[in-house]
Design a protein around this motif. Structure first.
Motif, PDB file in Angstrom:
ATOM      1  N   LEU A 155     -27.250   3.063   2.619  1.00  0.00           N
ATOM      2  CA  LEU A 155     -26.559   2.558   1.444  1.00  0.00           C
ATOM      3  C   LEU A 155     -26.405   1.050   1.524  1.00  0.00           C
ATOM      4  CD1 LEU A 155     -23.648   5.176   1.258  1.00  0.00           C
ATOM      5  CD2 LEU A 155     -26.040   5.419   0.540  1.00  0.00           C
ATOM      6  N   PRO A 156     -26.682   0.333   0.449  1.00  0.00           N
ATOM      7  CA  PRO A 156     -26.557  -1.124   0.491  1.00  0.00           C
ATOM      8  C   PRO A 156     -25.109  -1.572   0.376  1.00  0.00           C
ATOM      9  CG  PRO A 156     -27.325  -0.430  -1.656  1.00  0.00           C
ATOM     10  CD  PRO A 156     -27.246   0.808  -0.816  1.00  0.00           C
ATOM     11  N   TYR A 157     -24.774  -2.663   1.095  1.00  0.00           N
ATOM     12  CA  TYR A 157     -23.477  -3.307   0.876  1.00  0.00           C
ATOM     13  C   TYR A 157     -23.321  -3.603  -0.618  1.00  0.00           C
ATOM     14  CZ  TYR A 157     -22.393  -4.275   5.797  1.00  0.00           C
ATOM     15  OH  TYR A 157     -22.069  -4.170   7.121  1.00  0.00           O
ATOM     16  N   GLY A 158     -22.104  -3.545  -1.091  1.00  0.00           N
ATOM     17  CA  GLY A 158     -21.837  -3.823  -2.489  1.00  0.00           C
ATOM     18  C   GLY A 158     -22.084  -2.637  -3.394  1.00  0.00           C
ATOM     19  N   HIS A 159     -22.853  -1.656  -2.916  1.00  0.00           N
ATOM     20  CA  HIS A 159     -23.180  -0.478  -3.720  1.00  0.00           C
ATOM     21  C   HIS A 159     -22.814   0.814  -2.987  1.00  0.00           C
ATOM     22  CE1 HIS A 159     -25.239   1.926  -6.717  1.00  0.00           C
ATOM     23  NE2 HIS A 159     -26.097   2.395  -5.847  1.00  0.00           N
ATOM     24  N   ALA A 160     -22.354   0.682  -1.747  1.00  0.00           N
ATOM     25  CA  ALA A 160     -22.110   1.870  -0.914  1.00  0.00           C
ATOM     26  C   ALA A 160     -21.064   2.779  -1.527  1.00  0.00           C
ATOM     27  CB  ALA A 160     -21.687   1.441   0.489  1.00  0.00           C
ATOM     28  N   TRP A 161     -19.952   2.201  -2.001  1.00  0.00           N
ATOM     29  CA  TRP A 161     -18.888   3.049  -2.546  1.00  0.00           C
ATOM     30  C   TRP A 161     -19.338   3.724  -3.838  1.00  0.00           C
ATOM     31  CZ3 TRP A 161     -16.826   3.575   1.655  1.00  0.00           C
ATOM     32  CH2 TRP A 161     -16.293   2.551   2.439  1.00  0.00           C
ATOM     33  N   ASP A 162     -20.057   3.000  -4.692  1.00  0.00           N
ATOM     34  CA  ASP A 162     -20.592   3.617  -5.907  1.00  0.00           C
ATOM     35  C   ASP A 162     -21.522   4.775  -5.561  1.00  0.00           C
ATOM     36  OD1 ASP A 162     -19.405   2.112  -8.027  1.00  0.00           O
ATOM     37  OD2 ASP A 162     -20.707   0.435  -7.530  1.00  0.00           O
TER      38      ASP A 162
END
Length: 886
Positions: free
Chosen positions: A471-478
Motif C-alpha cells: 500500500l502506498p503512503y498517503g493512500h494506505a488508509w483509503d
C-alpha cells in the motif's frame, strides 16, 4: 530490588525539574546546536534536592540514545543499585570546532523519565469488549474501550489463534504491517521495525513510498544520474563546506549537528529560506527569508528570471556540464521549445516567471527575490542546499526539479566549497572513518510483498512490475477502508486487510498521513495488536497491547553503530531488567512462532546478545595512515567464553571490554586529512572521461527519463521533462475561493508540521519536563493572532477538510503570516465529537496518493477559531495514561 521498588526509588532520583529546564533553555541558544552548555550540564548534575546517599556506590555507564532521531549522541547514566539516578553527556574530549563533543539534546537528557516513567506499559492487556473470531470485535469501541490485564500466555494464545484464523480465511494479504527491517529499536523499544514472524508465516502487506524524503529521491536519481540517499552523493563535509563564501539553505529543521557550527565559525554567511525561523535558523542564519509552504518553486523561478535577464548565471558551466538549459543544448530528438530558459522567460506559454509573478505566489517581496538571485550568483564557491521539508508537499517533485535547475545555474558543482544538494540539514557527506559490523540477523523473505526498505526499490529507481509492493503512503488508509489499492501499471486491484500488526514496527497512526482516516481503518479491521513502551496512539486503538522492553533493558546492550559520517561509534549497555512484565519483541516473535508451528530459530535466527557481539566484532575503523580499515576491538577467547557467544579472537584498536565500558570511540578529523570531500570533482574536471549516469552523461535539467519512470506508477506523473511550477493540492492557491479576486476560502491558513524539540516522532512527548520546556503549541504569527483576537496560551479550534484539533497557541513573529505550525508526534486524544485534544498534527493532514508515494505533510489547509469551551490544559499537567491494575 523489585521492579516496583526501582520505579518508586526512581521517582526521587530524577534530574531536578529546575535543573532540567535550565539545560533545556540552554539548548535554544546559539551554542545549543551542539547540545547543552557545560555550565548547564554542571548545574544539572549538582542540583539534586535529594538525600546525598542516593549517589553513593554507583558508576557511570553508557546508555543507548534514541535511534530514530538522527542524532544518537553520547548519553551516560549514573547507575546505583539498578536505577539510573543521573544522566550526562559527552565529556570525553575537549570541545573544539574541528572535533566537537557529541552532546545530547533535552530528549536524550529526559530518557530516564521515558524509560522509567509511571506510564510505562506494565502488563499484557486486552480490550474489554473485543472477542476473537472476527465477529464480536466491536471496532467502533477502539480508542474508548476499557482494558483488562491478561497473562502473557493468554495474550500469546489469543494472538496466535487470530493469526491462524485470519490466514486460513483470507490469506496472508490480510495482514498489514507497515515496514520491515533487520535491526532493533525502530521506535524506542527492542523491535526495530521487524516482520520476521509474519514473513515466516506466509507474508504480509507493507507500505511503500517515502516518509521523510518528500519528492526528492526519484528526481535526484534521474536528473543527476547517481543513487540518491539523503543527498549523500551531493553533500560535502564541513571542512570543504567551510571554504564556501555563502550558504543558501531552503528549509532548516529544529535540530542540526556540530559540523554546521564549524561552518558558521569559519565565517561562512548563511541565508535561510523557510516559512519558520527555527531554533537552528536563529542560531545559524545571517538572514531569514520567509516563504509560503509549497511555493519555493515559484520563488526559485523568479530568481532564475532575474539571473537570465541580468546575465548573472554561469552560462559556460551550463554549456559544458548541463543538458536542457536552453534551446542550443537540448538532447537530440527533443523539441527545442521545451528548454528551461524559454519556460522561465515565458517565451511560449506567455507567462514570464518574473519576480513579481513569483512574489504574488510565494509571499517573498519582489526586491528580496532579486536580492536572493544576486546573492546566489555574486560569490563563488556557494552552497545551495535544500533540506527535506520543502519537498514534503504535494508538488514536492516539481520543487526538487526546479531547485536543481536553478542551483546548477550558479555553476557551483564539483569545486571545493561549492555544492548544489538536496539533503537533510544535518547531513555532511564525507568518507566514513568507521563502518559498523553486521549483526547477523536474517529476516525471512516476504513471499507475497516486496520489501522497499530492504531493496530500496521504489524511491531509488528499481521498480519491478512483476512484484507487489503493498500500500502506498498517503493512500494506505483509503485502501484498507475501501478495499481497493492502485497497483502501479496494473491499475486498481482488490485488497482485504483484516489485521493491523504493530509488534516491533513503526507507529502507523503517526507516520502515515491522514490520521483520522487511520483511526477509521484501525476500527474497521477484525484484529489489531501492538507492542510499545507506553499507551501510544496505535496501542490505544488496538485489541491486544504488549509491554515492550526498552533499549536500556535489552540483553546484550545496544549494538555498536558508527554515526556522524562514521566519526563516532557508540555502544549502550543493558542497565536494568525489564520493567514489570515487559518483554523483548524478539522473545515475543519466538514464542508466537512456537504456537504457529514454526521453528523459532527460523524466525529469530540470532539472539540479541549474539547480534550485539557480532556488530561490535565486525566494526572497523580507519588505520592511522588511512590506507585501509582495521577492527575496532581486540577480542580474546576469554571474552567470548565469558559472554557465552560464538566468535573468533581478533586484534583491534582497543580491548572489547574497554569499549563496552566506555561505550564510545571517536575518530578524529582534520582540515588536511585525505577525506575532505568535494562532490562530483571528477565530473567537473573531466565531464567526458567521468560522465554521470544520465543518458546524456551530464546533469539533466530537461529529463525525459524522469517522466518515463514516473509513468510506471500508474497514476498522474505530476512532472514534465522540463522543471515547471505546479500549484500544490491544498497549497497556497487552494486557500482562495477566488484566486483572481484574492478572495479567501473556508480554510485560509497553511499548516506545516515539523520534527519538534520535545519529541522523537511519537516518543518523549509524554515526558512532562520536556513538555514544559518545549510546549508543542500551535505557532501563530502575531498579526494573525491580532486579527483572530487570540492571545498567548489561549485555546483555539483548528479545522481542516480532514479533522479537527484543539490547541493552545504560541504567538510569535518567527513564523510567516498566513502559516501555522504544529510539531509532529503528540498522541491522539480524540473526544466523542471527533476533536483531537492531544495535538497530533496528523489529525489535520489528509493523505492522498502522489505518484511516487511521498507524503504531503506540509500542504495542509486549515481554519482557526477562538475556542469558547473549557480551555485546554498544558500538556505538562495533563494526566498520564497509567495502567497498573493494582
Amino acid at each position: 530490588m523489585t521492579n516496583q521498588n526501582i520505579l518508586q526509588r526512581a521517582k526521587g532520583s530524577g534530574l531536578s525539574r529546575r535543573g532540567f529546564l535550565a539545560a533545556a533553555t540552554a539548548s535554544m541558544g546559539s551554542l545549543a546546536l551542539a547540545g547543552c552548555s557545560p555550565a548547564a550540564q554542571e548545574n544539572t548534575l549538582a542540583e539534586t534536592g535529594e538525600a546525598p546517599e542516593i549517589l553513593e556506590g554507583g558508576e557511570w555507564v553508557p546508555l543507548p540514545c534514541a535511534p530514530s532521531c538522527g542524532g544518537r549522541c553520547v548519553t551516560r547514566g549514573y547507575l546505583v543499585d539498578g536505577v539510573i539516578v543521573r544522566q550526562k553527556t559527552d565529556d570525553f574530549i575537549e570541545d573544539t570546532a574541528e572535533n566537537p563533543q557529541y552532546r545530547c539534546c533535552p530528549r536524550g537528557r529526559g530518557s530516564r523519565q521515558l524509560y522509567m516513567g509511571a506510564d510505562r506499559l506494565r502488563y499484557p492487556m486486552k480490550r474489554k469488549h473485543w472477542q476473537p473470531g472476527g465477529k464480536d470485535f466491536h471496532g467502533e469501541l477502539r480508542g474508548i474501550d476499557e482494558w483488562e490485564r491478561i497473562s502473557w500466555d493468554e495474550a500469546l494464545d489469543l494472538i496466535a489463534s487470530e493469526l491462524k484464523r485470519i490466514k486460513e480465511n483470507y490469506g496472508p494479504e490480510a495482514f498489514f504491517c507497515g515496514i520491515s527491517g533487520d535491526g532493533r529499536g525502530g521506535g524506542m523499544g527492542t523491535g526495530g521495525g521487524v516482520t520476521r514472524l509474519l514473513n515466516a508465516f506466509g507474508g504480509c502487506v507493507y507500505v511503500w513510498g517515502t516518509q521523510s524524503y518528500g519528492g526528492m529521491p526519484i528526481v535526484g536519481n534521474t536528473m543527476q544520474g547517481e543513487p540518491w540517499f539523503f543527498g549523500a552523493t551531493d553533500t560535502q563535509d564541513e571542512f570543504s563546506m567551510a571554504k564556501a563564501k555563502r550558504v543558501i539553505c531552503f528549509g532548516m529543521g529544529n535540530v542540526t549537528w556540530n559540523n554546521w557550527m564549524y561552518v558558521k565559525h569559519a565565517g561562512v554567511e548563511i541565508i535561510v529560506v523557510d516559512p519558520i525561523c527555527s531554533p537552528a535558523a536563529q542560531a545559524l542564519a545571517d538572514r531569514w527569508i520567509p516563504v509560503r509552504p509549497g511555493t519555493d518553486g515559484a520563488l526559485l523561478l523568479g530568481m532564475a528570471y532575474h539571473m537570465i535577464e541580468n546575465n548573472l548565471h554561469d552560462q559556460e558551466f551550463l554549456d559544458t556540464y548541463v543538458s536542457g538549459f536552453d534551446a542550443d543544448h537540448m538532447p537530440e530528438g527533443s523539441d527545442p521549445k521545451d528548454n528551461f530558459k524559454d519556460y522561465v522567460l515565458g517565451t511560449y506559454d506567455g507567462q514570464p516567471k518574473t519576480p513579481a509573478w513569483a512574489s504574488e505566489i510565494c509571499g517573498v517581496p519582489e526586491a528580496d527575490i532579486m536580492w536572493l538571485a544576486e546573492q546566489a550568483t555574486s560569490v563563488s564557491p556557494l552552497v545551495m542546499r535544500s533540506t527535506l521539508g520543502p519537498a514534503r508537499t504535494d508538488n514536492g517533485q516539481n520543487y526538487a526539479q526546479i531547485f536543481l535547475a536553478v542551483g546548477w545555474m550558479t555553476g557551483n558543482v564539483g569545486i571545493p566549497g561549492g555544492e548544489v544538494s538536496m539533503s537533510h540539514p544535518a547531513m555532511m557527506g564525507s568518507k566514513a572513518m568507521a563502518q559498523s559490523g553486521q549483526n547477523g540477523i536474517v529476516v525471512p523473505k516476504n513471499p507475497i510483498c516486496e520489501d522497499p526498505a530492504e531493496s530500496a526499490a521504489l524511491p531509488f529507481g528499481g521498480y519491478d512490475p512483476s512484484k507487489f509492493y503493498g500500500l502506498p503512503y498517503g493512500h494506505a488508509w483509503d485502501a484498507i477502508i475501501n478495499g481497493k489499492v492502485i497497483d502501479f501499471v496494473h491499475g486498481e486491484r482488490d485488497i482485504d486487510i483484516r489485521c493491523i500488526w504493530k509488534v516491533g514496527t513503526f507507529a502507523p497512526l503517526n507516520q502515515i498521513s491522514g490520521g483520522m482516516k487511520g483511526i477509521e481503518a484501525f476500527r474497521k479491521v477484525e484484529f489489531v495488536v501492538s507492542s510499545d513502551l507506553l499507551m501510544s496512539s496505535d496501542c490505544l486503538y488496538s485489541d491486544i497491547v504488549l509491554p515492550c522492553a526498552s533499549l536500556w533493558e535489552a540483553e546484550g546492550g545496544s549494538a555498536a553503530q558508527a554515526i556522524g559520517d562514521g566519526l563516532l561509534i557508540y555502544y549502550g549497555n543493558k542497565v536494568m531488567d525489564p520493567i514489570y512484565e515487559a518483554k523483548d519483541d524478539l522473545w515475543v516473535e519466538a514464542e508466537l512462532a512456537k504456537r504457529l508451528g514454526l521453528d523459532p530459530k527460523e524466525v529469530v535466527n540470532v539472539e540479541w546478545k549474539q547480534a550485539c557481539f557480532n556488530r561490535v566484532a565486525g566494526t572497523q575503523v580507519m588505520k592511522e595512515d588511512y590506507s585501509d580499515y582495521e577492527p575496532l576491538v581486540s577480542i580474546t577467547q576469554d571474552d567470548i567464553d565469558e559472554l557465552g557467544v560464538e566468535g573468533q579472537p581478533q586484534d583491534g584498536k582497543i580491548p572489547y571490554k574497554e569499549f563496552v565500558k566506555t561505550g564510545y570511540y571517536r575518530c578524529e578529523r582534520s582540515q588536511n586529512d585525505p577525506f575532505v570531500f568535494t562532490p562530483r570533482s571528477g565530473f567537473r574536471a573531466d565531464p567526458v572521461g567521468n560522465p554521470l549516469g544520465t543518458p546524456s552523461g551530464k546533469l539533466e535539467i530537461y529529463c525525459p527519463s524522469l517522466v518515463d519512470y514516473m509513468k510506471l506508477y500508474g497514476t498522474e506523473p505530476l512532472v514534465e521533462a522540463t522543471p515547471k511550477y505546479r500549484p500544490a493540492k491544498e497549497g497556497y492557491e487552494d486557500t482562495f475561493a477566488n484566486w483572481d479576486a484574492k478572495e479567501k476560502g473556508e480554510y485560509p491558513f497553511q499548516m506545516v508540521s515539523t520534527h519538534h524539540m520535545r519529541s522523537m516522532h511519537s516518543f518523549y512527548n509524554n515526558v512532562k519536563w520536556i513538555c514544559e520546556a518545549f510546549a508543542n503549541n500551535l505557532f501563530l504569527n502575531v498579526l494573525d493572532a491580532q486579527k483572530l483576537g487570540v492571545s498567548q496560551d489561549e485555546t483555539v479550534l483548528i479545522s481542516s477538510q480532514h479533522g479537527k484539533m484543539l490547541r493552545r497557541v504560541n504567538v510569535t513573529p518567527r513564523i510567516m503570516p498566513g502559516v501555522v505550525l504544529m510539531g509532529e508526534g503528540n498522541h491522539f486524544d480524540v473526544d466523542e465529537e471527533g476533536i483531537d485534544r492531544g495535538g497530533n498534527a496528523n489529525a489535520l493532514a489528509g493523505g492522498h496518493l502522489i505518484a511516487a508515494g511521498h507524503q504531503p505533510w506540509n500542504t495542509v489547509m486549515v481554519k482557526i477559531e477562538k475556542w469558547d469551551g473549557d480551555p485546554l490544559q498544558p500538556d505538562c499537567v495533563k494526566p498520564a495514561r497509567i495502567y497498573d491494575f493494582e
